[in-house]
Design an enzyme around this catalytic site. Structure first.
Site, PDB file in Angstrom:
ATOM      1  N   SER A  17     -58.550  23.546   7.101  1.00 23.39           N
ATOM      2  CA  SER A  17     -57.795  22.364   6.671  1.00 23.39           C
ATOM      3  C   SER A  17     -56.424  22.251   7.347  1.00 23.39           C
ATOM      4  O   SER A  17     -56.034  21.145   7.751  1.00 23.39           O
ATOM      5  CB  SER A  17     -57.637  22.361   5.147  1.00 23.39           C
ATOM      6  OG  SER A  17     -58.892  22.175   4.559  1.00 23.39           O
ATOM      7  N   THR A  62     -59.810  24.315  -2.748  1.00 20.85           N
ATOM      8  CA  THR A  62     -61.102  24.854  -2.366  1.00 20.85           C
ATOM      9  C   THR A  62     -61.471  26.017  -3.287  1.00 20.85           C
ATOM     10  O   THR A  62     -60.780  26.285  -4.272  1.00 20.85           O
ATOM     11  CB  THR A  62     -61.115  25.220  -0.851  1.00 20.85           C
ATOM     12  OG1 THR A  62     -62.441  25.585  -0.481  1.00 20.85           O
ATOM     13  CG2 THR A  62     -60.171  26.350  -0.514  1.00 20.85           C
ATOM     14  N   LYS A  66     -61.759  24.601  -7.707  1.00 20.24           N
ATOM     15  CA  LYS A  66     -62.079  23.171  -7.824  1.00 20.24           C
ATOM     16  C   LYS A  66     -62.328  22.704  -9.260  1.00 20.24           C
ATOM     17  O   LYS A  66     -62.026  21.563  -9.593  1.00 20.24           O
ATOM     18  CB  LYS A  66     -63.293  22.838  -6.969  1.00 20.24           C
ATOM     19  CG  LYS A  66     -63.002  22.724  -5.486  1.00 20.24           C
ATOM     20  CD  LYS A  66     -64.292  22.424  -4.741  1.00 20.24           C
ATOM     21  CE  LYS A  66     -64.000  21.792  -3.411  1.00 20.24           C
ATOM     22  NZ  LYS A  66     -65.221  21.371  -2.715  1.00 20.24           N
ATOM     23  N   ASP A 103     -65.365  14.665  -1.547  1.00 17.26           N
ATOM     24  CA  ASP A 103     -66.541  15.277  -0.909  1.00 17.26           C
ATOM     25  C   ASP A 103     -67.675  14.266  -0.703  1.00 17.26           C
ATOM     26  O   ASP A 103     -68.309  14.235   0.350  1.00 17.26           O
ATOM     27  CB  ASP A 103     -67.065  16.454  -1.749  1.00 17.26           C
ATOM     28  CG  ASP A 103     -66.236  17.716  -1.544  1.00 17.26           C
ATOM     29  OD1 ASP A 103     -65.509  17.795  -0.540  1.00 17.26           O
ATOM     30  OD2 ASP A 103     -66.310  18.621  -2.396  1.00 17.26           O
ATOM     31  N   GLY A 131     -70.883  22.822  -7.741  1.00 20.18           N
ATOM     32  CA  GLY A 131     -69.788  21.857  -7.661  1.00 20.18           C
ATOM     33  C   GLY A 131     -69.955  20.873  -6.509  1.00 20.18           C
ATOM     34  O   GLY A 131     -69.687  19.677  -6.660  1.00 20.18           O
ATOM     35  N   ALA A 132     -70.404  21.360  -5.354  1.00 18.39           N
ATOM     36  CA  ALA A 132     -70.558  20.463  -4.208  1.00 18.39           C
ATOM     37  C   ALA A 132     -71.647  19.435  -4.489  1.00 18.39           C
ATOM     38  O   ALA A 132     -71.492  18.247  -4.173  1.00 18.39           O
ATOM     39  CB  ALA A 132     -70.882  21.265  -2.950  1.00 18.39           C
ATOM     40  N   LEU A 216     -74.241  21.526   3.998  1.00 17.59           N
ATOM     41  CA  LEU A 216     -72.809  21.358   3.683  1.00 17.59           C
ATOM     42  C   LEU A 216     -72.010  22.544   4.230  1.00 17.59           C
ATOM     43  O   LEU A 216     -70.832  22.413   4.546  1.00 17.59           O
ATOM     44  CB  LEU A 216     -72.576  21.286   2.170  1.00 17.59           C
ATOM     45  CG  LEU A 216     -73.176  20.132   1.372  1.00 17.59           C
ATOM     46  CD1 LEU A 216     -72.451  20.003   0.043  1.00 17.59           C
ATOM     47  CD2 LEU A 216     -73.123  18.825   2.115  1.00 17.59           C
ATOM     48  N   GLY A 240     -71.993  21.226   8.133  1.00 15.21           N
ATOM     49  CA  GLY A 240     -71.061  20.386   7.392  1.00 15.21           C
ATOM     50  C   GLY A 240     -69.683  20.186   8.007  1.00 15.21           C
ATOM     51  O   GLY A 240     -68.751  19.763   7.316  1.00 15.21           O
TER      52      GLY A 240
END
Ligand code: NDP
Length: 271
Positions: A17, A62, A66, A103, A131-132, A216, A240
């Site tokens: 990031s 992250t 989250k 996301d 979660g994703a 992902l 991803g």
């Protein structure tokens, strides 16, 4: 004055990031600084408070924060509320903390905008119910697929997701070994199995040459799922990285009001 942003996680050393947001800032001319903060779970509340006091304007979130971070925020967008997970926080001057989840929109931008994958009337399978998966399922359902299946190792988690998103469209929840005989246009791997070098144990018979496989997860070399799909003759198997850049661009847009061009940044990352 330079505005400060960052990403919080644990561990955080691997995070791309900072590189992505610094490239966005250079491209758009926005005067920002973006750093990575390694925050262990037991220190999340106090460290978040101290970053807010230092005047940070925004944070990406992250693993493993989250979900936990939600109880520390003042307000959530609908999509963060639905996902029960936050990956973007905006810190206001008055001390308010707003949580969002980019996301789902990030995945859609990569699939439909960059990879030219059409979801309308498509048969879609999501592997995983963490979660994703919660973040991407509303976005996938909103794109008008014909069917959406969720398969998970612990099938109760898939069923609970199907119930949670029932109002948004029809979802079929099942175990991996119940997928035999099905065929899908798009298979999205939202499990973390690849971190242990594993591929979710679904029957290879559901793969066709024109099935698009999207992981992902991302790595400097092909992830186990991508490598496995290619070995089984799948022509389009993607990691991803694109979603990572697109969800970051959405966060940048929320914070700075300008959406950076993602192509020059995606081109600097592995395929
Ligand atoms: P969670 O821990 O919330 O969920 C993990 C999921 O993986 C669960 O469904 C779990 O199943 C499943 N799983 C784990 N190990 C195995 C295995 N060996 N076989 C089958 N299923 C397994 O993780 P997240 O949902 O937060 O993240 C999932 C992945 O998505 C991560 O690799 C993460 O890096 C990636 N990601 C990528 C993003 C991007 O921008 N590209 C954004 C967000 C996430 P069970 O419930 O049965 O335990």
């Amino acid at each position: 004055m330079t505005d400060r942003y960052g990403v919080i996680g644990h561990p955080i050393g691997h995070s791309k990031s900072p590189v992505i947001h610094r490239l966005f800032a250079a491209q758009t001319g926005e005067d920002i600084r973006y750093d990575a903060y390694d925050i262990p779970p037991e220190r999340l509340a106090e460290e978040l408070k101290s970053l807010a006091e230092e005047g940070l304007r925004g944070l990406n979130v992250t693993v493993p924060h989250k979900e936990r971070v939600i109880e520390l925020l003042d307000q959530l967008t609908d999509r963060a509320h639905l996902a029960r997970a936050v990956n973007t926080i905006t810190l206001s001057a008055n001390g308010r903390l707003d949580g969002d989840n980019t996301d789902g929109v990030g995945l859609l931008s990569d699939l439909t905008g960059n990879l030219d994958v059409s979801l309308k009337e498509a048969r879609v399978l999501v592997l995983g119910a963490g979660g994703a998966a919660r973040g991407i399922i509303p976005a996938l359902l909103g794109s008008g697929p014909r069917d959406l299946f969720i398969a998970n190792r612990v099938v109760e988690r898939a069923r609970s997701l199907a119930e949670r998103f029932d109002a948004l469209g029809k979802i079929v929840a099942c175990r991996f070994d119940e997928l035999g005989g099905q065929h899908f246009d798009l298979i999205v791997n939202a499990t973390s199995a690849g971190l242990r070098g594993e591929v979710p144990p679904f029957p290879a018979s559901i793969l066709a040459r024109d099935t698009v496989c999207y992981d992902l997860s991302y790595a400097m070399t092909p992830t186990p799922f991508v490598a496995w799909a290619r070995e089984h003759g799948v022509k389009q198997a993607h990691q991803g990285w694109g979603m990572l850049v697109e969800q970051a661009a959405e966060a940048f847009l929320i914070w700075r009001g300008v959406r950076p061009e993602t192509k020059p940044v995606r081109e600097k990352l592995p395929a």
